[in-house]
Each structure stands twice: as C-alpha cells, then as structure tokens.
Design a protein around this motif. Structure first.
Motif, PDB file in Angstrom:
ATOM      1  N   VAL A  46       0.843  -1.201   0.000  1.00 44.86           N
ATOM      2  CA  VAL A  46       0.000   0.000   0.000  1.00 44.86           C
ATOM      3  C   VAL A  46       0.875   1.246   0.000  1.00 44.86           C
ATOM      4  CG1 VAL A  46      -1.554   1.400   1.425  1.00 44.86           C
ATOM      5  CG2 VAL A  46      -2.067  -1.006   1.010  1.00 44.86           C
ATOM      6  N   TYR A  47       1.874   1.266   0.873  1.00 43.43           N
ATOM      7  CA  TYR A  47       2.753   2.440   0.940  1.00 43.43           C
ATOM      8  C   TYR A  47       3.578   2.594  -0.339  1.00 43.43           C
ATOM      9  CZ  TYR A  47       1.923   4.158   5.642  1.00 43.43           C
ATOM     10  OH  TYR A  47       1.359   4.741   6.752  1.00 43.43           O
ATOM     11  N   TYR A  48       3.949   1.503  -0.967  1.00 38.96           N
ATOM     12  CA  TYR A  48       4.681   1.584  -2.231  1.00 38.96           C
ATOM     13  C   TYR A  48       3.862   2.358  -3.263  1.00 38.96           C
ATOM     14  CZ  TYR A  48       7.105   0.079  -6.472  1.00 38.96           C
ATOM     15  OH  TYR A  48       7.790   0.056  -7.656  1.00 38.96           O
ATOM     16  N   VAL A  49       2.550   2.075  -3.303  1.00 33.60           N
ATOM     17  CA  VAL A  49       1.681   2.742  -4.276  1.00 33.60           C
ATOM     18  C   VAL A  49       1.372   4.175  -3.854  1.00 33.60           C
ATOM     19  CG1 VAL A  49      -0.560   2.688  -5.436  1.00 33.60           C
ATOM     20  CG2 VAL A  49       0.655   0.546  -4.988  1.00 33.60           C
ATOM     21  N   THR A  50       1.071   4.405  -2.570  1.00 38.40           N
ATOM     22  CA  THR A  50       0.709   5.766  -2.145  1.00 38.40           C
ATOM     23  C   THR A  50       1.884   6.731  -2.256  1.00 38.40           C
ATOM     24  OG1 THR A  50       1.141   5.201   0.196  1.00 38.40           O
ATOM     25  CG2 THR A  50      -1.128   4.983  -0.606  1.00 38.40           C
ATOM     26  N   LEU A  51       3.102   6.240  -2.019  1.00 36.18           N
ATOM     27  CA  LEU A  51       4.269   7.097  -2.220  1.00 36.18           C
ATOM     28  C   LEU A  51       4.411   7.490  -3.689  1.00 36.18           C
ATOM     29  CD1 LEU A  51       6.849   5.332   0.137  1.00 36.18           C
ATOM     30  CD2 LEU A  51       5.877   7.609   0.464  1.00 36.18           C
ATOM     31  N   GLY A  59       1.926   4.566 -13.423  1.00 39.11           N
ATOM     32  CA  GLY A  59       1.999   3.124 -13.203  1.00 39.11           C
ATOM     33  C   GLY A  59       0.657   2.564 -12.797  1.00 39.11           C
ATOM     34  N   SER A  60       0.453   1.295 -13.089  1.00 39.06           N
ATOM     35  CA  SER A  60      -0.782   0.615 -12.727  1.00 39.06           C
ATOM     36  C   SER A  60      -0.820   0.366 -11.228  1.00 39.06           C
ATOM     37  CB  SER A  60      -0.883  -0.714 -13.485  1.00 39.06           C
ATOM     38  OG  SER A  60      -1.890  -1.528 -12.938  1.00 39.06           O
ATOM     39  N   SER A  68       5.248  -4.930  -5.364  1.00 38.22           N
ATOM     40  CA  SER A  68       5.823  -4.705  -4.038  1.00 38.22           C
ATOM     41  C   SER A  68       5.485  -5.858  -3.092  1.00 38.22           C
ATOM     42  CB  SER A  68       5.300  -3.389  -3.468  1.00 38.22           C
ATOM     43  OG  SER A  68       5.763  -3.202  -2.154  1.00 38.22           O
ATOM     44  N   PHE A  69       4.263  -6.363  -3.168  1.00 44.96           N
ATOM     45  CA  PHE A  69       3.836  -7.464  -2.298  1.00 44.96           C
ATOM     46  C   PHE A  69       4.765  -8.664  -2.471  1.00 44.96           C
ATOM     47  CE2 PHE A  69       1.370 -11.162  -1.093  1.00 44.96           C
ATOM     48  CZ  PHE A  69       0.693 -10.750   0.044  1.00 44.96           C
ATOM     49  N   LEU A 190      -6.313   5.257   2.790  1.00 43.32           N
ATOM     50  CA  LEU A 190      -6.517   6.702   2.853  1.00 43.32           C
ATOM     51  C   LEU A 190      -5.555   7.326   3.861  1.00 43.32           C
ATOM     52  CD1 LEU A 190      -8.049   9.286   2.132  1.00 43.32           C
ATOM     53  CD2 LEU A 190      -9.710   8.712   3.930  1.00 43.32           C
ATOM     54  N   ILE A 191      -5.406   6.678   5.025  1.00 45.36           N
ATOM     55  CA  ILE A 191      -4.466   7.164   6.030  1.00 45.36           C
ATOM     56  C   ILE A 191      -3.037   7.072   5.493  1.00 45.36           C
ATOM     57  CG2 ILE A 191      -3.506   6.694   8.323  1.00 45.36           C
ATOM     58  CD1 ILE A 191      -6.284   5.802   9.189  1.00 45.36           C
ATOM     59  N   ALA A 192      -2.723   5.965   4.817  1.00 46.81           N
ATOM     60  CA  ALA A 192      -1.382   5.809   4.240  1.00 46.81           C
ATOM     61  C   ALA A 192      -1.112   6.895   3.203  1.00 46.81           C
ATOM     62  CB  ALA A 192      -1.257   4.419   3.602  1.00 46.81           C
ATOM     63  N   PHE A 193      -2.126   7.258   2.428  1.00 45.62           N
ATOM     64  CA  PHE A 193      -1.967   8.302   1.412  1.00 45.62           C
ATOM     65  C   PHE A 193      -1.657   9.649   2.064  1.00 45.62           C
ATOM     66  CE2 PHE A 193      -4.063  11.537  -1.347  1.00 45.62           C
ATOM     67  CZ  PHE A 193      -3.198  11.438  -2.437  1.00 45.62           C
TER      68      PHE A 193
END
Length: 228
Positions: A46-51, A59-60, A68-69, A190-193
């Motif tokens: 999740v953090y990989y994508v939100t960053l 990126g998709s 990342s998973f 949402l929090i991670a974002f």
C-alpha cells in the motif's frame, strides 16, 4: 474551457483519479491481509503505491501493489511478526497493570508510565517501518533501527502522524459518523496516502541527489547505513 476541464491531465481529474486508486488499494489491502500473517506485506505494498501517487509517478495501481507485495513479502512478513509479538507482549503487560496487579498505587502508576513510553516507541517504529521497507533496501534489523531513528529525529512529524492516524478514525467513530462511509470505501490506504505526503518529504532528505540513467528507472536508493 470545458474541453480543458474534462482533460484527464486536469489537476482536478488527477486528484479524483487518486481516490479511485485508493479505493482499489483498500480492496487489495483487505483481501491480502485476511491471512493475518500477510498484513506486513500488504501494508508495505500500500505504501509503495501511495508514495508513487504522492510523487505523481505513473503506473498501474494493481501491478505496482502486487510487485511490491511479491518483492517485499519475506522481509515485510518477518517485520510484521516481530511487531505482532511485541504488540501482544505490550497488550498483556497493560492488562496485568490495569486488572491483575495489586499493591502500591505509586508503583502501578510508574509501571503504567513506563508502559506508555514503550508504547509510544512501538507506535513510532510501526509508523515508519513499512514505508521504509518499500522505499529502501536494508536488512530487517537495519530497517527497524532506521524506523526508530527517523521517528526520533523527526519527532514533531511523528507526533503529527500519530495524531492523524488515531484522530481520523476516532473522529469518524465518535464525533462525525457521517464520515464512516468514507472509511468503509477508502480504509487504511486513505491514512497511508495522507501519511505519504510527510514520508516523501522526510525520505527525500536521505535520498542521494543524482540523475538516474534510463535502465535504472524505478529502482529504489539504499538508505545510508549512517544517518547521523
């Protein structure tokens, strides 16, 4: 005028698109966290994508999540199991201090104060460790140390993040129930974002300023061993 507004590159639509990405992330995070043991890998993903979303990198969302998973599964799982074991120990200690322990109230107060100190350290490490895992290549021990070090070095940001992470769910649950559907749709991502805006600013301080050749695009920079 209207053609410009409906252009996908319009900042408004890009912002809306990010919330659709967060909805997708929420579904992926919930599904991939169901086995419990995989919570660390899914949180890292999740953090990989939100960053990337905060940096406006293309990126998709789905491909990036599973990339990342897969790449961080083993190490993120070890980190998660360490944190889970430590959290259980802290939970048992709190139960003993509150409901089992008898005797001097002063000693009990001192023990609870000590517990709160360890709980703050635990929460701070947990806050930083998965974003660090997805952003920098380091062994488990070094990643945990860096999470602790960064949380102390950027103490004000750490407190702000803890307030946001605890305050937003509390606000939705106890003060403004109208926000609960929002958390149902977006959940933890949402929090991670929101957190990622702070993490990007912090991590940039530890990333070497250099131009990347084309064939290394997308690779992460190693976090320096010595951060002092």
């Amino acid at each position: 005028m209207f053609s410009g507004f409906f252009n996908y590159d319009n900042p408004v639509w890009r912002f809306i698109g990010k919330f659709f990405d967060i909805m997708i992330l929420n579904i992926l995070w919930v599904i991939c966290s169901i086995p419990i043991v995989t919570v660390g890998a899914s949180t890292t993903a999740v953090y990989y994508v939100t960053l990337k979303l905060v940096r406006d990198e293309e990126g998709s969302t789905i491909k990036s999540f599973f990339k990342s998973f897969k790449e961080n599964f083993r190490q993120a799982t070890v980190i998660w199991l360490i944190l889970l074991a430590a959290g259980i120990v802290l939970g048992v200690d709190l139960y003993i201090f509150l409901f089992v322990m008898t005797g001097s109230s002063r000693m009990r107060t001192l023990l609870i104060a000590g517990f709160l100190g360890f709980a703050l350290i635990y929460a701070s490490i947990s806050l930083f460790v998965f974003p660090l895992q997805c952003r920098f290549y380091n062994p488990v021990k070094r990643t945990l140390f860096n999470a602790f070090f960064m949380s102390i070095r950027h103490f004000l940001q750490t407190l702000g993040l803890l307030v946001i992470d605890l305050g937003l769910p509390a606000l939705a649950l106890f003060v403004a129930p109208i926000l609960q559907p929002m958390f149902f749709l977006f959940g933890f991502p949402l929090i991670a974002f929101v957190n990622s805006y702070v993490f990007v600013a912090i991590f940039d301080k530890y990333t070497p300023k250099r131009e990347e050749p084309e064939d290394t695009f997308g690779m992460e920079d190693p976090l320096p061993e010595n951060l002092s």
